[in-house]
Scaffold this active site. Structure first.
Site, mmCIF file in Angstrom:
data_model
loop_
_atom_site.group_PDB
_atom_site.id
_atom_site.type_symbol
_atom_site.label_atom_id
_atom_site.label_comp_id
_atom_site.label_asym_id
_atom_site.label_seq_id
_atom_site.Cartn_x
_atom_site.Cartn_y
_atom_site.Cartn_z
ATOM 1 N N PHE A 174 0.807 -1.226 0.000
ATOM 2 C CA PHE A 174 0.000 0.000 0.000
ATOM 3 C C PHE A 174 0.837 1.271 0.000
ATOM 4 O O PHE A 174 0.363 2.339 -0.374
ATOM 5 C CB PHE A 174 -0.945 0.014 1.221
ATOM 6 C CG PHE A 174 -0.246 0.433 2.499
ATOM 7 C CD1 PHE A 174 -0.091 1.779 2.818
ATOM 8 C CD2 PHE A 174 0.283 -0.512 3.372
ATOM 9 C CE1 PHE A 174 0.573 2.168 3.979
ATOM 10 C CE2 PHE A 174 0.954 -0.137 4.525
ATOM 11 C CZ PHE A 174 1.102 1.215 4.829
ATOM 12 N N LYS A 179 -0.959 -7.122 -9.328
ATOM 13 C CA LYS A 179 -1.981 -7.137 -8.266
ATOM 14 C C LYS A 179 -1.577 -6.056 -7.264
ATOM 15 O O LYS A 179 -0.686 -6.252 -6.443
ATOM 16 C CB LYS A 179 -1.999 -8.526 -7.609
ATOM 17 C CG LYS A 179 -3.311 -8.949 -6.998
ATOM 18 C CD LYS A 179 -3.769 -8.121 -5.834
ATOM 19 C CE LYS A 179 -2.941 -8.292 -4.592
ATOM 20 N NZ LYS A 179 -3.290 -7.282 -3.531
ATOM 21 N N CYS A 195 9.773 1.355 3.694
ATOM 22 C CA CYS A 195 10.656 0.257 4.097
ATOM 23 C C CYS A 195 12.082 0.758 4.302
ATOM 24 O O CYS A 195 12.919 0.036 4.823
ATOM 25 C CB CYS A 195 10.628 -0.857 3.070
ATOM 26 S SG CYS A 195 11.339 -0.344 1.507
HETATM 27 P P1 NAD Z 1 1.491 -6.736 3.063
HETATM 28 O O1 NAD Z 1 2.528 -7.789 3.079
HETATM 29 O O2 NAD Z 1 0.403 -6.791 4.044
HETATM 30 O O3 NAD Z 1 0.775 -6.714 1.622
HETATM 31 C C1 NAD Z 1 1.530 -6.676 0.433
HETATM 32 C C2 NAD Z 1 0.727 -7.376 -0.665
HETATM 33 O O4 NAD Z 1 0.509 -8.734 -0.290
HETATM 34 C C3 NAD Z 1 -0.645 -6.750 -0.890
HETATM 35 O O5 NAD Z 1 -0.858 -6.637 -2.272
HETATM 36 C C4 NAD Z 1 -1.606 -7.729 -0.219
HETATM 37 O O6 NAD Z 1 -2.846 -7.806 -0.882
HETATM 38 C C5 NAD Z 1 -0.882 -9.055 -0.335
HETATM 39 N N1 NAD Z 1 -1.135 -9.972 0.795
HETATM 40 C C6 NAD Z 1 -1.418 -9.634 2.086
HETATM 41 N N2 NAD Z 1 -1.539 -10.747 2.841
HETATM 42 C C7 NAD Z 1 -1.324 -11.801 2.018
HETATM 43 C C8 NAD Z 1 -1.310 -13.228 2.212
HETATM 44 N N3 NAD Z 1 -1.540 -13.771 3.395
HETATM 45 N N4 NAD Z 1 -1.036 -14.002 1.145
HETATM 46 C C9 NAD Z 1 -0.792 -13.464 -0.067
HETATM 47 N N5 NAD Z 1 -0.809 -12.140 -0.309
HETATM 48 C C10 NAD Z 1 -1.065 -11.308 0.711
HETATM 49 O O7 NAD Z 1 2.267 -5.324 3.120
HETATM 50 P P2 NAD Z 1 1.643 -3.859 3.212
HETATM 51 O O8 NAD Z 1 1.059 -3.669 4.558
HETATM 52 O O9 NAD Z 1 0.821 -3.572 2.011
HETATM 53 O O10 NAD Z 1 2.978 -2.994 3.067
HETATM 54 C C11 NAD Z 1 3.829 -2.688 4.134
HETATM 55 C C12 NAD Z 1 4.971 -3.676 4.236
HETATM 56 O O11 NAD Z 1 5.689 -3.720 2.994
HETATM 57 C C13 NAD Z 1 5.998 -3.281 5.288
HETATM 58 O O12 NAD Z 1 6.427 -4.430 5.946
HETATM 59 C C14 NAD Z 1 7.126 -2.673 4.460
HETATM 60 O O13 NAD Z 1 8.391 -2.721 5.071
HETATM 61 C C15 NAD Z 1 7.075 -3.528 3.238
HETATM 62 N N6 NAD Z 1 7.679 -2.887 2.090
HETATM 63 C C16 NAD Z 1 8.886 -3.371 1.666
HETATM 64 C C17 NAD Z 1 9.524 -2.772 0.606
HETATM 65 C C18 NAD Z 1 10.856 -3.278 0.137
HETATM 66 O O14 NAD Z 1 11.313 -2.829 -0.901
HETATM 67 N N7 NAD Z 1 11.517 -4.172 0.850
HETATM 68 C C19 NAD Z 1 8.930 -1.694 -0.059
HETATM 69 C C20 NAD Z 1 7.686 -1.243 0.381
HETATM 70 C C21 NAD Z 1 7.069 -1.858 1.461
#
Ligand code: NAD
Length: 500
Positions: free
Chosen positions: A167, A191, A299
């Site tokens: 997000f 997605k 992140c």
């Molecule tokens: P999230 O892991 O909750 O969701 C990311 C994606 O995964 C979304 O599209 C969501 O629909 C999907 N998703 C959620 N739960 C799932 C499941 N159980 N199985 C399969 N798909 C699933 O992350 P968020 O809250 O959207 O974003 C914040 C997180 O992302 C933080 O931990 C942040 O550090 C990380 N992040 C990392 C980077 C990087 O480059 N390393 C960059 C941006 C954000």
């Protein structure tokens, strides 16, 4: 079912505005899911009210997207790479034209300030520029490996590929993946986060205007169900993911088990080290920007500040500057009510654990309905405390006092994550020691958000990334393409008279 209208993106203030419903883009048509999996409100975090509905997709939609992508991809791959890149030249122009409305859209669906959203859009344009440059970089190579025999290397597309985004950067993170994959000759299924699905609708329309053929960029909305279907689908050859470590680990395993090449970026707990010889201005300004920018929902944000020796004057300045920030103007809203509860839980927990709140953002808000939390600095945190160990993902900085650099590095490297690391110092020796020993993929010297800019690749180490390589830059192109090696014997006629 009929495709919903894609509206003109009219908002140019923080006022509440409603947007279109978020549906799937499959083969060039916006469409509701084939079977209903329910819908969710897309909440503008500044107001806490729904600005749109996202219609959740399932396995049938993923399958339809794969079929559309598969039908479109061979003709796209047949084009010379310069023609594929030309679409991104046009896309860049269109994004420049639309900077303002894209920025407001990002701000509305994510809650970050307009200025932060504009920075995201400008960074997204840089990612597109890298795609434009690929024809100049992606030449293969050829060598005469023995007499009359050459070996040639070339980059071939994988075919149909997929990516999943979080997000916090609804436009930029997809554009970490799309230029390299699409210029590389693939058809893509994206997605987006179900919390921020609207930027990809705008991008879908811009791709259309830029002349991308239908079926090369597809969007499937939804959550876990759609992601699992992408992991499992045998028609998808490569899978990119950016999100939390918990999910990154799950989908890395699942997509790899299904035979895909997979690169999954996870969460972070970034450590910044400040030493007594640091420049006060640089360190204080940078550290505050690092932990409060995008309300700490990056992140690459600072999470723990390792204060080495007597740096009290720098800590005082950091506290003063953080306390002076204006919520809603200098930093935006938190993405959801659940996140507010989670972040507050960490802050409350740190206080119960004996730490002190040097700056307390818990009471700050801009209005009653939005999701607000001001900059918070927890002082006197110890390395064992929960606030020091887990990803909080909000505008919260934990100060851990240490006696020397070795203790700082030991704490930093005791953490399982490995995204970013930074040191504030005027000493080359200190900088060299930290950069040479920190367990992090992206390191900064007097830079609090050390994002590698193209052509360098973005990606952490350890629990911040699963899979090899980086997701942006040249590594990204390598991830989304396969290397073909062609060995040719040119001398079959050499012993025939007419050759001599
Ligand atoms: P999230 O892991 O909750 O969701 C990311 C994606 O995964 C979304 O599209 C969501 O629909 C999907 N998703 C959620 N739960 C799932 C499941 N159980 N199985 C399969 N798909 C699933 O992350 P968020 O809250 O959207 O974003 C914040 C997180 O992302 C933080 O931990 C942040 O550090 C990380 N992040 C990392 C980077 C990087 O480059 N390393 C960059 C941006 C954000």
């Amino acid at each position: 079912m009929n495709a919903p209208q894609v509206p003109a993106w009219a908002a140019s203030t923080y006022d509440f505005a409603s947007w279109t419903d978020a549906t799937n883009l499959i083969g060039g048509t916006w469409q509701l899911p084939l079977e209903s999996h329910g819908s969710l409100g897309v909440i503008n975090p500044r107001h806490g009210k729904a600005i749109a509905q996202v219609h959740m997709a399932g396995a049938a939609d993923v399958d339809a997207a794969v079929k559309a992508a598969k039908a479109a991809q061979p003709a796209w791959a047949d084009l010379p790479i310069r023609e594929r890149a030309a679409v991104f030249y046009k896309l860049r122009e269109l994004m420049e034209r639309d900077v303002e409305r894209l920025s407001w859209l990002v701000s509305h669906e994510n809650g970050k300030t307009y200025a932060e959203a504009k920075a995201e859009v400008l960074k997204s344009i840089e990612c597109v520029e890298f795609g434009c440059s690929l024809p100049n970089l992606a030449a293969g190579s050829e060598l005469q490996v023995s007499r009359g025999v050459t070996c040639r290397l070339e980059y071939a597309p994988v075919g149909v590929v997929a990516g999943v985004s979080p997000f916090n950067f609804p436009l930029m993170v997809p554009l970490w993946m799309l230029p390299q994959a699409i210029v590389g000759g693939n058809a893509f299924i994206l997605k987006p986060s179900e919390q921020t699905p609207l930027s990809m609708i705008a991008l879908g329309e811009l791709f259309r205007e830029a002349g991308l053929p239908d079926g090369i960029f597809n969007v499937v909305q939804g959550g876990r169900e759609a992601v699992e279907a992408l992991c499992d689908h045998p028609g998808i050859g490569a899978f990119g993911f950016v999100g939390s470590t918990r999910v990154a680990k799950l989908v890395y395993g699942r997509s790899a088990m299904a035979g895909k090449r997979s690169l999954c970026l996870g969460g972070a707990k970034n450590h910044l080290i400040v030493v007594p010889d640091a420049d006060l201005e640089v360190a204080a300004g940078n550290i505050v920007a690092s932990f409060t920018g995008c309300a700490g929902q990056r992140c690459m944000a600072a999470a723990n500040l390792l204060a080495v020796g007597d740096v009290e004057h720098i800590l005082d300045e950091i506290k003063k500057r953080a306390a002076a920030l204006t919520l809603g103007e200098d930093l935006g809203a938190i993405n959801s009510a659940e996140s507010i509860t989670r972040i507050r839980g960490y802050i409350d927990g740190a206080v119960s654990d004996g730490a002190t709140l040097a700056v307390d953002g818990r009471g700050s808000k801009v209005n009653d309905s939005g999701y607000w939390l001001g900059p918070t600095i927890i002082d006197g945190v110890t390395k064992e405390q929960v606030a020091a160990r887990e990803e909080i993902f909000g505008p919260v900085l934990s100060i851990i006092r240490v006696k020397d650099l070795s203790e700082a590095l030991a704490i930093e490297n005791g953490n399982p994550y490995g995204n970013a690391s930074a040191v504030y110092t005027t000493s080359g020796e200190v900088a060299r020691k930290v950069m040479g020993n920190a367990e992090a993929g992206m390191c900064g010297v007097n830079v609090g958000v050390p994002v590698p800019r193209e052509p360098f690749g973005f990606g952490g180490w350890n629990d911040s990334k699963f899979g090899a390589g980086n997701i942006t830059g040249w590594d990204g192109f390598r991830f989304w393409t396969r290397v073909r090696k062609v060995t040719t014997k040119w001398a079959l006629q050499a012993d025939q008279n007419w050759m001599n």
